[in-house]
Design a protein around this motif. Structure first.
Motif, mmCIF file in Angstrom:
data_model
loop_
_atom_site.group_PDB
_atom_site.id
_atom_site.type_symbol
_atom_site.label_atom_id
_atom_site.label_comp_id
_atom_site.label_asym_id
_atom_site.label_seq_id
_atom_site.Cartn_x
_atom_site.Cartn_y
_atom_site.Cartn_z
ATOM 1 N N VAL A 22 1.015 -1.232 -0.008
ATOM 2 C CA VAL A 22 -0.042 0.094 0.032
ATOM 3 C C VAL A 22 0.955 1.329 -0.014
ATOM 4 N N LYS A 23 1.884 1.269 0.924
ATOM 5 C CA LYS A 23 2.807 2.340 1.160
ATOM 6 C C LYS A 23 3.617 2.875 -0.292
ATOM 7 N N GLU A 24 4.248 1.604 -0.734
ATOM 8 C CA GLU A 24 5.159 1.805 -1.889
ATOM 9 C C GLU A 24 4.601 1.937 -3.080
ATOM 10 N N ALA A 25 3.276 1.318 -3.346
ATOM 11 C CA ALA A 25 2.778 1.438 -4.697
ATOM 12 C C ALA A 25 1.698 2.450 -4.729
ATOM 13 N N GLY A 26 0.779 2.825 -3.505
ATOM 14 C CA GLY A 26 -0.200 3.919 -3.632
ATOM 15 C C GLY A 26 -1.372 2.957 -3.994
ATOM 16 N N ILE A 27 -1.665 1.856 -3.568
ATOM 17 C CA ILE A 27 -2.761 1.252 -3.748
ATOM 18 C C ILE A 27 -3.737 0.943 -2.354
#
Length: 57
Positions: A22-27
């Motif tokens: 979630v944090k690294e990909a923004g999903i």
């Protein structure tokens, strides 16, 4: 023999990998959990597909 990292999880994914994705990909968390269910724990595959999702928006 299947590598532990590449297997498809039979249990709900570890929350730490969900949060990292979630944090690294923004999903969203739901998207992260869906990707893990389909792809397993291969980080390269997960991050590639997660980034693809963010580009589709």
């Amino acid at each position: 023999m299947e590598d532990e990292q590449d297997r498809t999880p039979s249990e709900p994914p570890d929350n730490s990998i969900v949060q990292r994705l979630v944090k690294e990909a923004g999903i969203t968390e739901e998207q992260a959990r869906d990707l893990i269910a389909v792809l397993g724990y291969s980080w390269a595959s997960l991050i590639r597909e997660a980034r693809f999702l963010t580009r589709k928006r």
